[in-house]
Design a protein around this motif. Sequence first.
Motif, PDB file in Angstrom:
ATOM      1  N   THR A  86      -5.032  -0.064  -9.021  1.00  0.00           N
ATOM      2  CA  THR A  86      -6.007  -0.468  -9.792  1.00  0.00           C
ATOM      3  C   THR A  86      -7.278   0.095  -9.196  1.00  0.00           C
ATOM      4  OG1 THR A  86      -5.085  -2.348 -11.073  1.00  0.00           O
ATOM      5  CG2 THR A  86      -7.195  -2.277 -11.187  1.00  0.00           C
ATOM      6  N   PHE A  87      -7.399  -0.670  -7.929  1.00  0.00           N
ATOM      7  CA  PHE A  87      -8.775  -0.459  -7.316  1.00  0.00           C
ATOM      8  C   PHE A  87      -9.018   1.184  -6.673  1.00  0.00           C
ATOM      9  CE2 PHE A  87      -8.125  -4.933  -5.961  1.00  0.00           C
ATOM     10  CZ  PHE A  87      -8.666  -5.447  -7.316  1.00  0.00           C
ATOM     11  N   LEU A  88      -7.821   1.819  -6.501  1.00  0.00           N
ATOM     12  CA  LEU A  88      -7.801   2.986  -6.157  1.00  0.00           C
ATOM     13  C   LEU A  88      -7.781   4.465  -7.286  1.00  0.00           C
ATOM     14  CD1 LEU A  88      -6.092   3.261  -2.533  1.00  0.00           C
ATOM     15  CD2 LEU A  88      -8.537   2.657  -3.168  1.00  0.00           C
ATOM     16  N   SER A  89      -8.202   3.765  -8.379  1.00  0.00           N
ATOM     17  CA  SER A  89      -8.108   4.606  -9.550  1.00  0.00           C
ATOM     18  C   SER A  89      -9.434   5.280  -9.601  1.00  0.00           C
ATOM     19  CB  SER A  89      -7.664   4.062 -10.672  1.00  0.00           C
ATOM     20  OG  SER A  89      -8.677   3.284 -11.203  1.00  0.00           O
ATOM     21  N   ARG A  90      -9.512   6.609  -9.845  1.00  0.00           N
ATOM     22  CA  ARG A  90     -10.816   7.082  -9.990  1.00  0.00           C
ATOM     23  C   ARG A  90     -11.786   6.508 -11.170  1.00  0.00           C
ATOM     24  NH1 ARG A  90     -12.685  11.597  -7.480  1.00  0.00           N
ATOM     25  NH2 ARG A  90     -10.619  12.081  -7.124  1.00  0.00           N
TER      26      ARG A  90
ATOM     27  N   THR B 177       3.578  -8.284  -1.532  1.00  0.00           N
ATOM     28  CA  THR B 177       4.027  -6.733  -1.692  1.00  0.00           C
ATOM     29  C   THR B 177       3.696  -6.295  -3.053  1.00  0.00           C
ATOM     30  OG1 THR B 177       5.458  -6.600   0.374  1.00  0.00           O
ATOM     31  CG2 THR B 177       5.486  -4.707  -1.238  1.00  0.00           C
ATOM     32  N   SER B 178       4.537  -6.808  -3.929  1.00  0.00           N
ATOM     33  CA  SER B 178       4.258  -6.325  -5.305  1.00  0.00           C
ATOM     34  C   SER B 178       2.844  -6.656  -5.855  1.00  0.00           C
ATOM     35  CB  SER B 178       5.155  -7.309  -6.191  1.00  0.00           C
ATOM     36  OG  SER B 178       4.889  -6.870  -7.545  1.00  0.00           O
ATOM     37  N   LYS B 179       2.133  -7.757  -5.471  1.00  0.00           N
ATOM     38  CA  LYS B 179       0.598  -7.770  -5.945  1.00  0.00           C
ATOM     39  C   LYS B 179      -0.329  -6.920  -5.367  1.00  0.00           C
ATOM     40  CE  LYS B 179       0.539 -12.467  -7.477  1.00  0.00           C
ATOM     41  NZ  LYS B 179      -0.412 -14.027  -7.186  1.00  0.00           N
ATOM     42  N   THR B 180       0.122  -6.592  -4.070  1.00  0.00           N
ATOM     43  CA  THR B 180      -0.852  -5.540  -3.449  1.00  0.00           C
ATOM     44  C   THR B 180      -0.723  -4.214  -3.893  1.00  0.00           C
ATOM     45  OG1 THR B 180      -0.615  -6.965  -1.181  1.00  0.00           O
ATOM     46  CG2 THR B 180      -1.182  -4.495  -1.024  1.00  0.00           C
ATOM     47  N   ALA B 181       0.495  -3.758  -4.168  1.00  0.00           N
ATOM     48  CA  ALA B 181       0.875  -2.320  -4.839  1.00  0.00           C
ATOM     49  C   ALA B 181       0.178  -2.372  -6.066  1.00  0.00           C
ATOM     50  CB  ALA B 181       2.453  -2.414  -5.119  1.00  0.00           C
TER      51      ALA B 181
ATOM     52  N   VAL C 281       0.811  -1.087   0.108  1.00  0.00           N
ATOM     53  CA  VAL C 281       0.036  -0.169  -0.032  1.00  0.00           C
ATOM     54  C   VAL C 281       0.921   1.242   0.009  1.00  0.00           C
ATOM     55  CG1 VAL C 281      -1.749   1.307   1.353  1.00  0.00           C
ATOM     56  CG2 VAL C 281      -2.128  -1.000   0.915  1.00  0.00           C
ATOM     57  N   LYS C 282       1.994   1.381   0.894  1.00  0.00           N
ATOM     58  CA  LYS C 282       2.928   2.283   0.852  1.00  0.00           C
ATOM     59  C   LYS C 282       3.594   2.666  -0.392  1.00  0.00           C
ATOM     60  CE  LYS C 282       6.738   4.095   3.611  1.00  0.00           C
ATOM     61  NZ  LYS C 282       7.631   3.855   4.674  1.00  0.00           N
ATOM     62  N   GLN C 283       4.043   1.522  -1.118  1.00  0.00           N
ATOM     63  CA  GLN C 283       4.725   1.654  -2.378  1.00  0.00           C
ATOM     64  C   GLN C 283       3.915   2.120  -3.438  1.00  0.00           C
ATOM     65  OE1 GLN C 283       6.899  -1.770  -3.456  1.00  0.00           O
ATOM     66  NE2 GLN C 283       7.678  -2.063  -1.507  1.00  0.00           N
ATOM     67  N   SER C 284       2.469   1.853  -3.158  1.00  0.00           N
ATOM     68  CA  SER C 284       1.581   2.286  -4.268  1.00  0.00           C
ATOM     69  C   SER C 284       1.529   3.922  -4.576  1.00  0.00           C
ATOM     70  CB  SER C 284       0.162   1.913  -3.997  1.00  0.00           C
ATOM     71  OG  SER C 284      -0.570   2.489  -2.867  1.00  0.00           O
ATOM     72  N   GLY C 285       1.878   4.572  -3.454  1.00  0.00           N
ATOM     73  CA  GLY C 285       1.853   6.030  -3.173  1.00  0.00           C
ATOM     74  C   GLY C 285       0.476   6.708  -3.113  1.00  0.00           C
TER      75      GLY C 285
ATOM     76  N   GLY D  79     -20.257  -0.499   3.069  1.00  0.00           N
ATOM     77  CA  GLY D  79     -19.349  -1.287   2.280  1.00  0.00           C
ATOM     78  C   GLY D  79     -19.859  -2.159   1.092  1.00  0.00           C
ATOM     79  N   LEU D  80     -19.273  -2.080   0.010  1.00  0.00           N
ATOM     80  CA  LEU D  80     -19.580  -2.774  -1.166  1.00  0.00           C
ATOM     81  C   LEU D  80     -18.434  -3.464  -1.787  1.00  0.00           C
ATOM     82  CD1 LEU D  80     -22.072  -0.136  -2.735  1.00  0.00           C
ATOM     83  CD2 LEU D  80     -22.772  -2.259  -1.959  1.00  0.00           C
ATOM     84  N   THR D  81     -18.532  -4.704  -1.648  1.00  0.00           N
ATOM     85  CA  THR D  81     -17.279  -5.395  -2.083  1.00  0.00           C
ATOM     86  C   THR D  81     -17.679  -6.100  -3.363  1.00  0.00           C
ATOM     87  OG1 THR D  81     -17.922  -7.341  -0.829  1.00  0.00           O
ATOM     88  CG2 THR D  81     -16.174  -5.905   0.123  1.00  0.00           C
ATOM     89  N   GLU D  82     -16.613  -5.550  -4.149  1.00  0.00           N
ATOM     90  CA  GLU D  82     -16.558  -6.258  -5.730  1.00  0.00           C
ATOM     91  C   GLU D  82     -15.811  -7.432  -5.819  1.00  0.00           C
ATOM     92  OE1 GLU D  82     -17.918  -6.935  -8.854  1.00  0.00           O
ATOM     93  OE2 GLU D  82     -18.319  -4.758  -8.961  1.00  0.00           O
ATOM     94  N   THR D  83     -16.444  -8.724  -5.399  1.00  0.00           N
ATOM     95  CA  THR D  83     -15.791  -9.847  -5.351  1.00  0.00           C
ATOM     96  C   THR D  83     -15.263 -10.499  -6.738  1.00  0.00           C
ATOM     97  OG1 THR D  83     -17.895 -11.265  -5.248  1.00  0.00           O
ATOM     98  CG2 THR D  83     -17.067 -10.577  -3.264  1.00  0.00           C
ATOM     99  N   LYS D  84     -15.761 -10.136  -7.851  1.00  0.00           N
ATOM    100  CA  LYS D  84     -15.432 -10.696  -8.972  1.00  0.00           C
ATOM    101  C   LYS D  84     -14.043  -9.970  -9.342  1.00  0.00           C
ATOM    102  CE  LYS D  84     -17.908  -7.649 -12.069  1.00  0.00           C
ATOM    103  NZ  LYS D  84     -18.776  -7.268 -13.314  1.00  0.00           N
ATOM    104  N   ASP D  85     -13.754  -9.048  -8.709  1.00  0.00           N
ATOM    105  CA  ASP D  85     -12.327  -8.503  -9.263  1.00  0.00           C
ATOM    106  C   ASP D  85     -11.404  -8.852  -8.143  1.00  0.00           C
ATOM    107  OD1 ASP D  85     -13.520  -7.483 -11.385  1.00  0.00           O
ATOM    108  OD2 ASP D  85     -13.849  -5.429 -10.691  1.00  0.00           O
ATOM    109  N   VAL D  86     -11.469  -9.719  -7.246  1.00  0.00           N
ATOM    110  CA  VAL D  86     -10.466 -10.303  -6.218  1.00  0.00           C
ATOM    111  C   VAL D  86      -9.197 -10.407  -6.716  1.00  0.00           C
ATOM    112  CG1 VAL D  86     -11.269 -12.337  -6.141  1.00  0.00           C
ATOM    113  CG2 VAL D  86     -10.358 -11.403  -4.190  1.00  0.00           C
ATOM    114  N   MET D  87      -8.162 -10.118  -5.995  1.00  0.00           N
ATOM    115  CA  MET D  87      -6.837 -10.426  -6.479  1.00  0.00           C
ATOM    116  C   MET D  87      -6.664 -11.754  -5.194  1.00  0.00           C
ATOM    117  SD  MET D  87      -3.239 -10.530  -5.407  1.00  0.00           S
ATOM    118  CE  MET D  87      -3.246  -9.441  -4.151  1.00  0.00           C
ATOM    119  N   ARG D  88      -5.970 -12.810  -5.478  1.00  0.00           N
ATOM    120  CA  ARG D  88      -5.835 -13.859  -4.723  1.00  0.00           C
ATOM    121  C   ARG D  88      -4.470 -14.448  -4.799  1.00  0.00           C
ATOM    122  NH1 ARG D  88      -9.844 -17.071  -3.629  1.00  0.00           N
ATOM    123  NH2 ARG D  88     -11.414 -15.572  -4.564  1.00  0.00           N
TER     124      ARG D  88
END
Length: 392
Positions: A296-300, A287-291, A166-170, A250-259
């Motif tokens: 992606t998920f925090l883009s407007r 760490t890399s997958k999370t970033a 998360v931190k590396q994502s900026g 909260g609305l979770t979009e489970t079809k876009d999950v990263m696992r």
Amino acid sequence: MTQQFAERATNVAPTGARNAELSDLVRILEDQNRRKLDVITPASALRFREGNVHVEGVESLITEDGVTEVDGIYQPTAVADEGISDKLRIPLAYLRRMRAENVPLLDENVNAWLGQEPERRFMLRAFRGDNAPGMPPAEGVARALLSDSYKLMDNFDMLLAALDGVKQSGHPTRVTGCDLTDRRMYVRVESEAVAVQARALLRGYRSPFDGRSGDELPMISAGFVITNSEVGSGAYTITPRAVIQVCRNGLTETKDVMRAVHLGGKQDQGVVSWSGQTQRKTLELITSKTADAVRTFLSREYVEAKVREMEAAAGKTLAEPTKTIEHVTKTLSIGTEAKDMILAHFIRGGQMTAGGVMQAVTSTAQTLTDADQAAALEALALPALTAAATHG
């Protein structure tokens, strides 16, 4: 202290938290790590007595930190019972009935099936009890019985690696709540810096908690939820999660999950300990997958696209809301108690549309004390929207 500890029938540290702060979660996980015991053992070293797991004849681990004793008594959690049921192919309903009504029969059944394949190996995940000087060894907790190829991806390590990503994502974010159960860890992250207007989605909606109007605060924040299981109840995941600001639904979009799944190779018998290199590579990947997921998920653009998808179905007016909710809950296998709560939240929300059903599902999820049930219900919000919108 913000978390609510789950009751335990043992003398090990509490393992549950609901809506905890991040610092509280970290403290609990650190304490758990000091008590963890993971061992690959043959069936011949396991016995059931009085409903508890007895480990006998497993060699102790001697390290610079001292001696790790394995042999002892471990009280199974409900999750461990599920693993025993699965691995020994004892029907779970029958196992639960034996535990409730006839523990000697439970011992007899489990031991008989363990004796069928004495060389078969399992991974036993446990917590050690507190051993006071001069006192007999305290009972511990059997957390899970798993395959001997289960790959350890523990909550504390996953959490630190994910937060590093998360931190590396900026992106500016904050952790808004954490849950910990015998099954999973949940960490909810939100970025109010990435918020979009959703006037059509929230038109006419009122928070069932304080009556605030969605027309006055028609904003949805971007976010996601990090989950992990140490006991075989699911992969490490990052799931996008939109947050309705007026009510915190909260609305979770489970079809876009990263696992990332917990599968590895067969492991040697004895106490389990990751090698530094294996652990480092796994955590670097997390760490890399999370970033990448956060970017992606925090883009407007991502959030706006999801809001448009919801708005297309949410505006349908419901002619018979009670029948629609009956249909939705039956279709999604939601129980009677939760159905009644959803109907009450729907009425308080004042939005007589398919979107109102979705909001009622998510606001009901907030009120549940069982974090696993809350997460499961929240994940049904978007399917509930679709079911309500398509109901005749």
